[in-house]
Design a protein around this motif. Structure first.
Motif, mmCIF file in Angstrom:
data_model
loop_
_atom_site.group_PDB
_atom_site.id
_atom_site.type_symbol
_atom_site.label_atom_id
_atom_site.label_comp_id
_atom_site.label_asym_id
_atom_site.label_seq_id
_atom_site.Cartn_x
_atom_site.Cartn_y
_atom_site.Cartn_z
ATOM 1 N N TRP A 272 39.069 33.032 34.991
ATOM 2 C CA TRP A 272 37.717 33.375 35.427
ATOM 3 C C TRP A 272 37.308 32.562 36.645
ATOM 4 O O TRP A 272 36.719 33.081 37.579
ATOM 5 C CB TRP A 272 36.719 33.129 34.286
ATOM 6 N N ASP B 61 38.795 33.916 39.691
ATOM 7 C CA ASP B 61 38.599 35.348 39.930
ATOM 8 C C ASP B 61 38.214 35.602 41.392
ATOM 9 O O ASP B 61 37.330 34.932 41.930
ATOM 10 C CB ASP B 61 37.486 35.878 39.005
ATOM 11 N N PRO B 62 38.894 36.576 42.042
ATOM 12 C CA PRO B 62 38.636 36.777 43.469
ATOM 13 C C PRO B 62 37.226 37.288 43.760
ATOM 14 O O PRO B 62 36.721 37.102 44.871
ATOM 15 C CB PRO B 62 39.688 37.801 43.884
ATOM 16 N N GLN B 63 36.587 37.951 42.793
ATOM 17 C CA GLN B 63 35.259 38.500 43.047
ATOM 18 C C GLN B 63 34.135 37.598 42.539
ATOM 19 O O GLN B 63 33.176 37.337 43.246
ATOM 20 C CB GLN B 63 35.131 39.877 42.378
ATOM 21 N N TYR B 64 34.284 37.132 41.296
ATOM 22 C CA TYR B 64 33.168 36.430 40.680
ATOM 23 C C TYR B 64 33.459 34.950 40.465
ATOM 24 O O TYR B 64 32.649 34.236 39.904
ATOM 25 C CB TYR B 64 32.851 37.046 39.317
ATOM 26 N N ASN C 10 42.366 34.954 46.916
ATOM 27 C CA ASN C 10 42.805 35.613 45.690
ATOM 28 C C ASN C 10 43.844 34.696 45.037
ATOM 29 O O ASN C 10 45.049 34.932 45.103
ATOM 30 C CB ASN C 10 43.415 36.977 46.053
ATOM 31 N N ASN D 1 46.931 35.554 42.751
ATOM 32 C CA ASN D 1 47.701 36.729 43.133
ATOM 33 C C ASN D 1 48.287 36.628 44.533
ATOM 34 O O ASN D 1 48.818 37.589 45.058
ATOM 35 C CB ASN D 1 46.827 37.975 43.015
ATOM 36 N N PRO E 279 51.125 34.672 46.532
ATOM 37 C CA PRO E 279 52.261 33.798 46.192
ATOM 38 C C PRO E 279 52.104 32.362 46.707
ATOM 39 O O PRO E 279 52.412 31.408 45.990
ATOM 40 C CB PRO E 279 53.438 34.507 46.876
ATOM 41 N N GLU E 280 51.569 32.196 47.916
ATOM 42 C CA GLU E 280 51.493 30.858 48.495
ATOM 43 C C GLU E 280 50.454 29.986 47.782
ATOM 44 O O GLU E 280 50.494 28.759 47.893
ATOM 45 C CB GLU E 280 51.138 30.931 49.984
ATOM 46 N N ASN F 231 47.711 43.779 29.227
ATOM 47 C CA ASN F 231 49.139 44.052 29.187
ATOM 48 C C ASN F 231 49.860 43.389 30.344
ATOM 49 O O ASN F 231 50.879 43.844 30.794
ATOM 50 C CB ASN F 231 49.371 45.559 29.218
ATOM 51 N N ARG F 232 49.286 42.295 30.837
ATOM 52 C CA ARG F 232 49.985 41.588 31.907
ATOM 53 C C ARG F 232 51.319 41.138 31.375
ATOM 54 O O ARG F 232 51.433 40.702 30.240
ATOM 55 C CB ARG F 232 49.183 40.346 32.314
ATOM 56 N N PRO G 165 52.812 36.687 40.917
ATOM 57 C CA PRO G 165 53.186 37.522 42.059
ATOM 58 C C PRO G 165 54.466 37.023 42.715
ATOM 59 O O PRO G 165 54.581 35.837 43.035
ATOM 60 C CB PRO G 165 51.989 37.395 43.001
ATOM 61 N N GLU H 21 41.984 42.093 46.651
ATOM 62 C CA GLU H 21 40.954 41.079 46.344
ATOM 63 C C GLU H 21 39.824 41.686 45.523
ATOM 64 O O GLU H 21 39.073 40.967 44.875
ATOM 65 C CB GLU H 21 40.443 40.357 47.590
ATOM 66 N N SER I 198 40.202 41.341 40.455
ATOM 67 C CA SER I 198 39.119 40.770 39.658
ATOM 68 C C SER I 198 39.253 41.275 38.219
ATOM 69 O O SER I 198 39.728 42.376 37.977
ATOM 70 C CB SER I 198 37.788 41.209 40.254
ATOM 71 N N GLU J 257 57.036 44.944 43.929
ATOM 72 C CA GLU J 257 56.166 43.934 44.534
ATOM 73 C C GLU J 257 56.494 43.751 46.018
ATOM 74 O O GLU J 257 55.591 43.630 46.841
ATOM 75 C CB GLU J 257 56.294 42.610 43.773
#
Lengths: 322, 408
Positions: free
Chosen positions: A150, A153-156, A172, A175, A177-178, A264-265, A271, B240, B244, B380
């Motif tokens: 959380w 999280d890229p948005q919130y 992000n 997600n 890789p670096e 289901n990750r 990444p 991005e 989320s 990917e």
């Protein structure tokens, strides 16, 4: 599987007792002695020694857990190192783990020392802060993973919100890789409570007289930190570096939870395998791809590697306070 | 004297402790009841537990002297536990087995072939049945099955896309109208994304593998086009936004590909979201992937006849619908499915359509590993722009050929 083991401080080894038997110790005392350590010994043999030896044996076999193991000699080892068709991400997992260790261990130590210094400096409420800073250590790994998913999280996410205040654009985190390794290392540093407590004990054990002497000699706070505190903490730092590296090389729970928690990750290590820690790789081969023999071989490669790293540290790092 | 007592006491305590560790061996069934052990995943809800319990007692009533001992194990631990049980010779008589594991277990001889006459193939949906077949032989019963389909937010997508072109234009329109909203949650190059992807490949008339002739097909045109579709969707569906948590349910994405389990979750947690589900858009042929639960009889288990009877009981037209729904999927028994289709609710209809055209995963023992370690990274690298779709898939196909020792 990968719980960091907090060993005894190796700093002060007591002098070896004399070879001569002390008077008054008879065979019965030996028996009682053995009985007293028996529970620990039984535990050690059944749950550590036997599985380790069994794993060594299985590392020379091809074994899927279901059928009888087939002896293949060193093939698991040579395939792991040289056959990138069979084990396409073996070297990647080593790279990821080393990178993680190189970032996470220093970050954890700096955070722990910083927190310890702050707690050591305040007079009131230090117990409360010690408790609060220690909380991340006793929080269940699954909860830690969920919370940080959380936060990142890229948005919130709170992390982006805070960074946004100083003008850093949104990232992000989990997600890209670096950014995966720094993000994971930051969580590790947040969980530095045990190191913090040990540093705190180290700080308390620095004699006040040395600090006073430094003050009289005209040393300022910065000088005192680098010339007195840091050198006096060297045994503590040495211990924390050694155990920290051992734990970081075995990182598993956090990566597993972050990249598999919920929904289901799937557990393929983030990444582009950027979070494929070595022990996660072992886990996948052992329990997902049914290649227990190869997984055992990987475990032994890790064991030997950790032994070498630790030996090198004992050989070349300064351990004594000065 | 005191010392002797202490020593004795210590020994006694120790022995007691050891005895406690060694205890817990199986206590045989009372009397002469035949006991059947069945392993399954942990219930999703308490209601599901009641359904299973009723089916169990019905079976025991119909078969006097039989006791079915059901062991429920959390799904994430199931394969690990089953592996240990097999290694330790404490196998159940009958139990659930993940679809992609059936072929490996069959080839090892860990599970039994379904005897002729035990299962009438015409009673079952073909896709689900095929997940139990290895080299043309049947090794298990499908219990329930499931597929992915296209979820769409009715406020953003008034009519769901039927074709790939419509999908692309709708996605672009959504993002153009509001740059903060993504068109569709594009699946990722991980094991889960790689599991859904064959359904898209099928939509272009393609296949992953031709097992009979030992040919890898996922570097051919249909597969390349399927991957290219996902790549083409990314500009209107930035990561991005879609990375989320719950982007679709939060209204941040117009569409997503997911399974029936998400219908209940979204309804429960986001009651205000007005959404529906449509079959996957396709290029030339409607197609879909398949998942779900199979059940097999273990070679080392006991009471084989009874075990098959139990599986017949779970999949007959009376029990299969309630059981499948309790397990989070759809009935595999055609009669049950057709009779009860109307009762499943609006959002579930698309999955039923999808299941009619579902294709089973390749029945290769190494498939999970190929899926996770080779195909997922290839997806990917194309999605991240590091390779073209064709380059990534050619590379993956070559790696798979090398791993399997296939020439083409």
């Amino acid at each position: 599987m990968a719980s960091p083991v907090v060993a005894q401080r190796p700093a002060e080894t007591p002098a070896r007792p004399g070879r001569r038997r002390r008077p008054g110790i008879g065979r019965r005392d030996h028996l009682i002695g053995w009985l007293l350590i028996a529970p620990a010994l039984v535990y050690f043999i059944i749950f550590l020694l036997y599985p380790a030896l069994a794993a060594l044996y299985y590392s020379f076999t091809e074994w899927d857990l279901h059928s009888a193991p087939i002896w293949v000699g060193l093939q698991n080892y040579t395939d792991l190192f040289f056959d990138d068709v069979k084990y396409p991400h073996f070297w990647k997992s080593i790279q990821v783990t080393l990178q993680y260790t190189l970032v996470a261990v220093p970050l954890t130590l700096v955070a722990a020392l910083g927190q310890a210094l702050l707690i050591n400096a305040i007079r009131r409420g230090s117990n409360l802060f010690r408790l609060l800073l220690f909380l991340p250590v006793v929080t269940a790994e699954a909860a830690v993973g969920a919370i940080w998913r959380w936060l990142y999280d890229p948005q919130y996410g709170l992390v982006n919100a805070v960074l946004g205040l100083v003008g850093i654009p949104r990232q992000n985190w989990l997600n890209t890789p670096e950014l995966v390794i720094p993000a994971l290392a930051f969580i590790a540093a947040w969980q530095c409570g045990i190191s913090m407590i040990i540093y705190l004990a180290g700080l308390k054990s620095i004699p006040e007289s040395i600090r006073e002497a430094a003050v009289i000699d005209g040393a300022g706070p910065v000088q005192r930190f680098f010339k007195v505190t840091v050198p006096m903490l060297r045994p503590t730092t040495f211990y924390l570096v050694v155990t920290g590296i051992i734990a970081a090389l075995q990182v598993f729970g956090l990566v597993y939870v972050i990249f598999s928690g919920g929904g289901n990750r799937s557990v393929t290590g983030g990444p582009e395998q950027s979070g494929l820690a070595y022990v996660l790789h072992i886990y996948l081969y052992a329990f997902r791809y049914n290649a227990m023999g190869a997984a055992c071989a990987m475990s032994f490669i890790l064991l030997v590697f950790i032994m070498i790293i630790t030996f090198v540290q004992f050989k070349f790092m300064k351990q004594e306070a000065s | 004297m005191i010392r002797r007592v202490t020593g004795a006491a210590a020994a006694a305590v120790l022995l007691a402790g050891l005895a406690a560790c060694g205890g817990g061996s199986e206590e045989g069934g009372a009397g002469s009841a035949t006991e059947l052990t069945y392993w399954m995943f942990q219930d999703r809800t308490p209601q599901a537990g009641e359904v299973v319990e009723k089916i169990r007692t019905d079976f025991e009533k119909a078969n006097p002297g039989v006791k079915v001992n059901i062991v429920k194990i959390p799904k994430d631990d199931y394969n690990t536990k089953l592996g240990s049980a097999l290694a330790g010779n404490t196998v159940p008589d009958v139990g659930i087995l993940d679809q992609p594991l059936v072929s490996r277990f069959a080839q090892e001889g860990t599970i039994k072939e379904v005897p002729a006459g035990t299962l009438n193939e015409a009673d079952f949906w073909e896709g689900a049945l095929n997940t139990n077949k290895v080299g043309g032989k049947l090794y298990g019963f499908p219990i329930d099955h499931t597929a992915v389909a296209l979820f769409y937010n009715k406020a953003l997508v008034p009519t769901p896309p039927k074709t790939w072109d419509e999908l692309k234009s709708i996605s672009a329109a959504i993002h153009q109208k509001d740059p903060k909203v993504a068109g569709i949650v594009v699946p990722k190059g991980d094991g889960y994304g790689a599991w859904m992807w064959p359904g898209v490949v099928g939509g272009a008339g393609g296949q992953m593998v031709d097992e009979a002739n030992k040919k890898i097909l996922f570097d051919q045109a249909p597969a390349v086009e399927a991957l290219q579709l996902w790549v083409d969707l990314l500009p209107s569906s930035p990561r991005e936004i879609t990375d989320s948590d719950q982007a679709f349910a939060n209204g941040l994405a117009g569409m997503m590909i997911s399974g029936p389990w998400d219908v209940a979750t979204i309804k429960d947690q986001f009651p205000d979201l007005d959404f529906n589900v449509a079959p996957l858009p396709y290029k030339t042929t409607p197609a879909g992937n398949i998942g779900g639960e199979n059940a097999v009889v273990f070679t080392k288990g006991k009471n084989e006849q009874l075990a098959w009877k139990w599986l017949q009981h779970l999949t007959n037209s009376t029990n299969n619908t309630v059981l499948a729904q309790a397990l989070g999927g759809f009935p595999v028994n055609k009669e049950a499915a057709e009779r009860d289709a109307a009762t499943f609710g609006e959002q579930q209809q698309a999955f039923l359509e999808q299941l009619k055209v579902a294709q089973a995963r390749p029945a290769l023992p190494q498939w999970i590993q190929i899926n996770d370690e080779i195909i997922a990274p290839a997806l990917e690298s194309a999605l991240s722009g590091k390779m073209t779709a064709q380059e990534a898939l050619t590379d993956a196909a070559n790696k798979t050929r090398a791993l399997l020792g296939w020439n083409s």
